[in-house]
Design a protein around this motif. Structure first.
Motif, mmCIF file in Angstrom:
data_model
loop_
_atom_site.group_PDB
_atom_site.id
_atom_site.type_symbol
_atom_site.label_atom_id
_atom_site.label_comp_id
_atom_site.label_asym_id
_atom_site.label_seq_id
_atom_site.Cartn_x
_atom_site.Cartn_y
_atom_site.Cartn_z
ATOM 1 N N ASP A 242 -0.348 -1.755 -5.049
ATOM 2 C CA ASP A 242 -1.702 -2.291 -4.980
ATOM 3 C C ASP A 242 -2.503 -1.823 -6.193
ATOM 4 O OD1 ASP A 242 -3.640 0.198 -4.014
ATOM 5 O OD2 ASP A 242 -1.548 0.415 -3.367
ATOM 6 N N ASN A 243 -3.677 -2.403 -6.365
ATOM 7 C CA ASN A 243 -4.538 -2.032 -7.492
ATOM 8 C C ASN A 243 -5.886 -1.485 -7.004
ATOM 9 O OD1 ASN A 243 -5.605 -4.345 -6.432
ATOM 10 N ND2 ASN A 243 -5.659 -5.511 -8.355
ATOM 11 N N CYS B 189 0.833 -1.211 0.000
ATOM 12 C CA CYS B 189 0.000 0.000 0.000
ATOM 13 C C CYS B 189 0.863 1.254 0.000
ATOM 14 C CB CYS B 189 -0.929 -0.005 1.217
ATOM 15 S SG CYS B 189 -2.141 -1.342 1.241
ATOM 16 N N SER B 190 2.022 1.197 0.684
ATOM 17 C CA SER B 190 2.919 2.358 0.733
ATOM 18 C C SER B 190 3.734 2.493 -0.543
ATOM 19 C CB SER B 190 3.855 2.250 1.943
ATOM 20 O OG SER B 190 3.116 2.243 3.144
ATOM 21 N N SER C 26 -10.426 6.335 -5.127
ATOM 22 C CA SER C 26 -11.628 7.160 -5.011
ATOM 23 C C SER C 26 -12.745 6.439 -4.260
ATOM 24 C CB SER C 26 -12.128 7.584 -6.390
ATOM 25 O OG SER C 26 -12.491 6.440 -7.165
ATOM 26 N N THR C 27 -12.709 5.099 -4.254
ATOM 27 C CA THR C 27 -13.795 4.338 -3.629
ATOM 28 C C THR C 27 -13.308 3.352 -2.579
ATOM 29 O OG1 THR C 27 -13.676 2.702 -5.410
ATOM 30 C CG2 THR C 27 -15.261 4.527 -5.671
ATOM 31 N N HIS C 28 -12.000 3.051 -2.566
ATOM 32 C CA HIS C 28 -11.500 2.030 -1.652
ATOM 33 C C HIS C 28 -10.242 2.506 -0.930
ATOM 34 C CE1 HIS C 28 -14.167 -0.305 -4.220
ATOM 35 N NE2 HIS C 28 -14.148 -1.282 -3.309
ATOM 36 N N VAL C 29 -9.947 1.818 0.155
ATOM 37 C CA VAL C 29 -8.741 2.073 0.941
ATOM 38 C C VAL C 29 -7.911 0.802 0.938
ATOM 39 C CG1 VAL C 29 -7.833 2.644 3.232
ATOM 40 C CG2 VAL C 29 -9.926 3.748 2.414
ATOM 41 N N CYS C 30 -6.607 0.944 0.687
ATOM 42 C CA CYS C 30 -5.698 -0.206 0.674
ATOM 43 C C CYS C 30 -5.301 -0.553 2.104
ATOM 44 C CB CYS C 30 -4.453 0.112 -0.153
ATOM 45 S SG CYS C 30 -3.258 -1.253 -0.208
ATOM 46 N N TRP D 238 -2.377 -7.536 0.169
ATOM 47 C CA TRP D 238 -3.197 -6.363 0.491
ATOM 48 C C TRP D 238 -4.662 -6.670 0.218
ATOM 49 C CZ3 TRP D 238 -0.315 -6.371 -4.065
ATOM 50 C CH2 TRP D 238 -1.033 -6.245 -5.254
ATOM 51 N N ASP D 239 -5.529 -5.826 0.801
ATOM 52 C CA ASP D 239 -6.962 -5.878 0.548
ATOM 53 C C ASP D 239 -7.449 -4.485 0.192
ATOM 54 O OD1 ASP D 239 -7.601 -8.534 0.867
ATOM 55 O OD2 ASP D 239 -7.877 -8.381 3.039
#
Length: 297
Positions: free
Chosen positions: A108-109, A103-104, A113-117, A126-127
């Motif tokens: 990640d993919n 995430c840092s 705008s809609t999700h947080v890693c 990651w999720d």
């Protein structure tokens, strides 16, 4: 086990085994195997430290690092593609491997705008967690009417003004039906005057004991004939420059608890002799102070 080096040599050319060299640091100089090799018969074979976990210091956790055999030696490396990287405190690559924060690093993919890693341990890595929408503010309540002011006590009656049983004299004043004329004129029942508490005193008498039209009485009490100074905690004391008048003052009744310096009430005998009381220690009781009888001097 490795065989001992062959003793006695002057140069490497005298050592005929594969990969042997003349080790001049030994006494006497001997044919020996270089670092990263072990002796197998007359020859020196390369060691495979990666084949024995006890002979390398790569990260011991399975799946975190790889060991590459070199000639001589070996090399460790964390498996970056599986989500493992060297720890900041690792002195040698591949010896301590920790989770990589994708995430840092931006690997990640997630749609920002809609999700947080949220970083995870391998193999998940990651999720992408959906963002919680901002709460809708509650509607603004309509303005409420101002609360009515709290009820106020009725105004008190000041000194010298008439009052009834339902009226309240101002602090320090009492209801009184004391006549203001001489000879006294009758006062209507239930009509009083708010006055400073005092009572008249006559020759041979004291407040509240001799019947007299000049006595101060509280006709709103349970007994309309009870004089003001007969409450047990008030006493008639002479008024300066008025030898025939007195004022009701607070005092402690006989037997009451008291503090040092408080005045106890004086009582009178039928023959007008005083019975005197003082605030003394009750030496025969609780050893606390009470108003006790004393022999007058």
């Amino acid at each position: 086990d490795p065989l001992p080096p062959k003793a006695g040599c002057q140069s490497d050319s005298e050592c005929t085994g594969t990969n042997e060299f003349c080790n001049s640091t030994q006494i006497p100089p001997s044919c020996d195997c270089p670092f990263g090799y072990f002796r197998l018969g007359p020859h020196c074979q390369p060691e495979n430290e990666c084949g024995d976990p006890d002979r390398n210091n790569c990260d011991a956790n399975v799946g975190r690092s790889t060991c590459t055999d070199l000639t001589p030696g070996y090399a460790c490396s964390c498996i970056d593609t599986d989500g493992w990287v060297d720890a900041p405190n690792a002195m040698t690559p591949g010896t301590i491997c920790v989770d990589k924060d994708e995430c840092s690093t931006g690997e990640d993919n997630c749609d920002e705008s809609t999700h947080v890693c949220v970083n995870r341990l391998p193999p998940t890595k990651w999720d992408c967690v959906a963002k919680t929408p901002a709460p809708t503010p509650p509607p603004t309540p309509p303005p409420t009417a101002a609360a009515p002011p709290p009820p106020t006590d009725p105004p008190c009656i000041t000194e010298g003004n008439q009052c009834g049983c339902s009226d309240q004299c101002c602090p320090g004043l009492v209801r009184d039906r004391r006549p203001t004329t001489d000879p006294p004129s009758p006062t209507p029942v239930g009509v009083f005057e708010c006055v400073t508490p005092f009572a008249l005193i006559f020759l041979g008498g004291e407040c509240g004991t001799n019947p007299s039209p000049y006595q101060a009485v509280d006709e709103c009490s349970t007994s309309e004939s009870d004089p003001l100074c007969c409450s047990g905690t008030l006493e008639c004391r002479p008024v300066v420059d008025a030898p025939d008048a007195g004022r009701c003052e607070a005092c402690k009744p006989p037997g009451a608890s008291c503090n040092f310096g408080e005045r106890c009430c004086i009582r009178y005998a039928e023959s007008y002799f005083q019975y005197e009381y003082e605030c003394l220690l009750d030496e025969c009781g609780s050893n606390s102070r009470t108003c006790q009888y004393v022999v007058p001097l």
